[in-house]
Design a protein around this motif. Sequence first.
Motif, PDB file in Angstrom:
ATOM      1  N   ALA A 171      -5.233   2.758   1.141  1.00  0.00           N
ATOM      2  CA  ALA A 171      -4.608   2.209  -0.059  1.00  0.00           C
ATOM      3  C   ALA A 171      -3.184   1.748   0.231  1.00  0.00           C
ATOM      4  CB  ALA A 171      -4.614   3.250  -1.176  1.00  0.00           C
ATOM      5  N   ALA A 172      -2.439   2.520   1.027  1.00  0.00           N
ATOM      6  CA  ALA A 172      -1.076   2.123   1.383  1.00  0.00           C
ATOM      7  C   ALA A 172      -1.080   0.853   2.214  1.00  0.00           C
ATOM      8  CB  ALA A 172      -0.398   3.258   2.156  1.00  0.00           C
ATOM      9  N   ALA A 173      -2.044   0.738   3.130  1.00  0.00           N
ATOM     10  CA  ALA A 173      -2.157  -0.479   3.938  1.00  0.00           C
ATOM     11  C   ALA A 173      -2.487  -1.679   3.069  1.00  0.00           C
ATOM     12  CB  ALA A 173      -3.229  -0.291   5.012  1.00  0.00           C
ATOM     13  N   ALA A 174      -3.418  -1.507   2.116  1.00  0.00           N
ATOM     14  CA  ALA A 174      -3.789  -2.602   1.232  1.00  0.00           C
ATOM     15  C   ALA A 174      -2.598  -3.055   0.386  1.00  0.00           C
ATOM     16  CB  ALA A 174      -4.947  -2.172   0.328  1.00  0.00           C
ATOM     17  N   ALA A 175      -1.798  -2.090  -0.085  1.00  0.00           N
ATOM     18  CA  ALA A 175      -0.627  -2.435  -0.887  1.00  0.00           C
ATOM     19  C   ALA A 175       0.411  -3.192  -0.061  1.00  0.00           C
ATOM     20  CB  ALA A 175      -0.011  -1.162  -1.474  1.00  0.00           C
ATOM     21  N   ALA A 176       0.590  -2.766   1.188  1.00  0.00           N
ATOM     22  CA  ALA A 176       1.558  -3.453   2.062  1.00  0.00           C
ATOM     23  C   ALA A 176       1.133  -4.889   2.339  1.00  0.00           C
ATOM     24  CB  ALA A 176       1.709  -2.678   3.374  1.00  0.00           C
ATOM     25  N   VAL A 177      -0.176  -5.100   2.555  1.00  0.00           N
ATOM     26  CA  VAL A 177      -0.673  -6.457   2.790  1.00  0.00           C
ATOM     27  C   VAL A 177      -0.549  -7.298   1.521  1.00  0.00           C
ATOM     28  CG1 VAL A 177      -2.702  -7.823   3.379  1.00  0.00           C
ATOM     29  CG2 VAL A 177      -2.199  -5.727   4.648  1.00  0.00           C
ATOM     30  N   PRO A 189      -1.880 -13.692   3.534  1.00  0.00           N
ATOM     31  CA  PRO A 189      -2.377 -13.010   4.727  1.00  0.00           C
ATOM     32  C   PRO A 189      -3.383 -11.911   4.375  1.00  0.00           C
ATOM     33  CG  PRO A 189       0.011 -13.218   4.789  1.00  0.00           C
ATOM     34  CD  PRO A 189      -0.413 -13.610   3.415  1.00  0.00           C
ATOM     35  N   SER A 190      -4.335 -11.688   5.274  1.00  0.00           N
ATOM     36  CA  SER A 190      -5.307 -10.615   5.107  1.00  0.00           C
ATOM     37  C   SER A 190      -5.756 -10.130   6.478  1.00  0.00           C
ATOM     38  CB  SER A 190      -6.502 -11.074   4.270  1.00  0.00           C
ATOM     39  OG  SER A 190      -7.116 -12.207   4.857  1.00  0.00           O
ATOM     40  N   CYS A 191      -6.406  -8.962   6.507  1.00  0.00           N
ATOM     41  CA  CYS A 191      -6.824  -8.375   7.777  1.00  0.00           C
ATOM     42  C   CYS A 191      -7.905  -7.330   7.564  1.00  0.00           C
ATOM     43  CB  CYS A 191      -5.630  -7.740   8.503  1.00  0.00           C
ATOM     44  SG  CYS A 191      -4.933  -6.295   7.646  1.00  0.00           S
ATOM     45  N   THR A 192      -8.558  -6.949   8.642  1.00  0.00           N
ATOM     46  CA  THR A 192      -9.443  -5.788   8.652  1.00  0.00           C
ATOM     47  C   THR A 192      -8.640  -4.569   9.098  1.00  0.00           C
ATOM     48  OG1 THR A 192     -10.111  -6.007  10.969  1.00  0.00           O
ATOM     49  CG2 THR A 192     -11.343  -7.300   9.332  1.00  0.00           C
ATOM     50  N   LEU A 193      -9.259  -3.402   9.009  1.00  0.00           N
ATOM     51  CA  LEU A 193      -8.571  -2.176   9.429  1.00  0.00           C
ATOM     52  C   LEU A 193      -9.588  -1.126   9.839  1.00  0.00           C
ATOM     53  CD1 LEU A 193      -5.641  -0.262   7.802  1.00  0.00           C
ATOM     54  CD2 LEU A 193      -7.860   0.872   7.974  1.00  0.00           C
ATOM     55  N   GLY A 217     -11.743   5.904   8.950  1.00  0.00           N
ATOM     56  CA  GLY A 217     -11.920   5.050   7.787  1.00  0.00           C
ATOM     57  C   GLY A 217     -11.799   3.598   8.201  1.00  0.00           C
ATOM     58  N   TRP A 218     -12.557   2.723   7.531  1.00  0.00           N
ATOM     59  CA  TRP A 218     -12.504   1.316   7.942  1.00  0.00           C
ATOM     60  C   TRP A 218     -12.819   0.376   6.788  1.00  0.00           C
ATOM     61  CZ3 TRP A 218     -16.573   4.485   8.592  1.00  0.00           C
ATOM     62  CH2 TRP A 218     -17.844   4.010   8.301  1.00  0.00           C
ATOM     63  N   VAL A 219     -12.264  -0.834   6.916  1.00  0.00           N
ATOM     64  CA  VAL A 219     -12.522  -1.947   6.006  1.00  0.00           C
ATOM     65  C   VAL A 219     -12.687  -3.177   6.879  1.00  0.00           C
ATOM     66  CG1 VAL A 219     -11.639  -3.367   4.129  1.00  0.00           C
ATOM     67  CG2 VAL A 219     -11.169  -0.914   4.139  1.00  0.00           C
ATOM     68  N   LEU A 273      -8.541  -6.349   3.720  1.00  0.00           N
ATOM     69  CA  LEU A 273      -7.299  -6.064   3.006  1.00  0.00           C
ATOM     70  C   LEU A 273      -6.599  -7.385   2.740  1.00  0.00           C
ATOM     71  CD1 LEU A 273      -5.847  -3.084   5.096  1.00  0.00           C
ATOM     72  CD2 LEU A 273      -7.540  -3.003   3.253  1.00  0.00           C
ATOM     73  N   GLY A 274      -6.239  -7.647   1.496  1.00  0.00           N
ATOM     74  CA  GLY A 274      -5.578  -8.894   1.168  1.00  0.00           C
ATOM     75  C   GLY A 274      -6.216  -9.543  -0.040  1.00  0.00           C
ATOM     76  N   ALA A 275      -5.703 -10.711  -0.409  1.00  0.00           N
ATOM     77  CA  ALA A 275      -6.139 -11.398  -1.611  1.00  0.00           C
ATOM     78  C   ALA A 275      -7.642 -11.638  -1.610  1.00  0.00           C
ATOM     79  CB  ALA A 275      -5.403 -12.733  -1.742  1.00  0.00           C
ATOM     80  N   GLY A 276      -8.302 -11.303  -2.729  1.00  0.00           N
ATOM     81  CA  GLY A 276      -9.729 -11.535  -2.869  1.00  0.00           C
ATOM     82  C   GLY A 276     -10.609 -10.562  -2.127  1.00  0.00           C
ATOM     83  N   GLY A 277     -10.023  -9.617  -1.409  1.00  0.00           N
ATOM     84  CA  GLY A 277     -10.801  -8.677  -0.618  1.00  0.00           C
ATOM     85  C   GLY A 277     -11.155  -7.429  -1.386  1.00  0.00           C
ATOM     86  N   GLU A 278     -12.072  -6.668  -0.832  1.00  0.00           N
ATOM     87  CA  GLU A 278     -12.442  -5.362  -1.364  1.00  0.00           C
ATOM     88  C   GLU A 278     -11.915  -4.312  -0.392  1.00  0.00           C
ATOM     89  OE1 GLU A 278     -16.392  -2.617  -2.283  1.00  0.00           O
ATOM     90  OE2 GLU A 278     -16.612  -4.774  -1.941  1.00  0.00           O
ATOM     91  N   PRO A 279     -10.759  -3.690  -0.710  1.00  0.00           N
ATOM     92  CA  PRO A 279     -10.137  -2.776   0.251  1.00  0.00           C
ATOM     93  C   PRO A 279     -10.698  -1.360   0.212  1.00  0.00           C
ATOM     94  CG  PRO A 279      -8.727  -3.011  -1.662  1.00  0.00           C
ATOM     95  CD  PRO A 279      -9.918  -3.904  -1.906  1.00  0.00           C
ATOM     96  N   GLU A 280     -11.866  -1.165  -0.383  1.00  0.00           N
ATOM     97  CA  GLU A 280     -12.467   0.163  -0.465  1.00  0.00           C
ATOM     98  C   GLU A 280     -13.008   0.559   0.910  1.00  0.00           C
ATOM     99  OE1 GLU A 280     -13.429   3.708  -2.247  1.00  0.00           O
ATOM    100  OE2 GLU A 280     -12.335   2.019  -3.114  1.00  0.00           O
TER     101      GLU A 280
END
Length: 360
Positions: A171-177, A189-193, A217-219, A273-280
């Motif tokens: 969640a912290a990573a998603a908020a930072a992105v 910008p967006s990314c995997t994790l 954990g991964w997205v 992670l990023g706009a339009g993504g599902e960071p779950e």
Amino acid sequence: MTDTAPDTASGTGPAAACPRCREPVDEHRFCESCGHDLWLRRGGAARPPTGPCPGCGANGARPASGIGVDAAGEDYCGTCGLRLPDGTEHVEADLGRIAGVSDRGLVHVRNEDAMAVGLLAAPGRPPVIAAIVCDGVSTVDAPELASRAGADAALERLLGPGGPDMAGAVAAAAAAVAELAEAHHRNPPSCTLVAAVVEPGGEPGGESGGGPLITVGWVGDSRAYWLAAPDAAEPSRLLTVDHSWAVEMISTGALDAETALADRRAHAITRWLGAGGEPEPDVVTLRPAGPGLLLLCSDGLWNYVPRPTDLAEVALPALARGGPAEVARLLTTIALDAGGRDNVTVVAVPVGPPEERRTG
């Protein structure tokens, strides 16, 4: 660029002086003079180079009048127009108990991957180890910024004062992105994790079973593997399941594996992670029955060597020869020698006593 440090964080006692301000310190986690975290060692962050333009020799030290920055946040020489290196072309981090390499590869003009590794050792306690690998989505603006922001934010949360929390770290990573969208609102910008934390085990026979606890954990489609000797009690296997179009089609029964993997959409990610993504995130835990190697990587490696047993065959002898840094360097080299069509990031974390990690 290399970020290395000897493996001194074993929890044997506090430092005599703060490494940042040099003031005397005690057993507390944070320096009372400057607030520096005395228990945490980390690596993976790149430092932008300074000096003249490597193309024309013009004075391109940052900041300087000869440098221009475009809408994607990239630096160019104001004299010849060459895109200047940002310090991420090749990054190494070696903390002894964990090591990683991130490389631009042979085709991409920039490294859109990022990694963050850390080791938290309270006095008198075995360390907690964490690693994050992020892979920027190439079709958006400044994907490398998303990877760096996500990796750093996740590491801070995993090794923060509240203790490891994988859901909180993602969640912290998603908020930072997400914050990057303010400067890149047209195509944020967006990314995997993929992230992992290794917590030390308790006493044998206790509730924890005595062994270390691994949480992953991964997205997206960056991966985590468990690698071990062929006859190990805890066999080699892939710990993550790609969030990709092909995997989704196969798991729902819409297409068979051969048809799904042959489709041009096969590797399109379905979470990010990023706009339009599902960071779950999906989260798995593992308390290994024996020693082995935890490996995190971007698809720049696993596209070439996807099978856990093949990775173990290469990685375990390298671990015996030179530790986790040797593993990360060798696997990166293998990906580059195979074509290096993508950025490559590899992080290796040995788990278990060194004398028990056999090469098979």
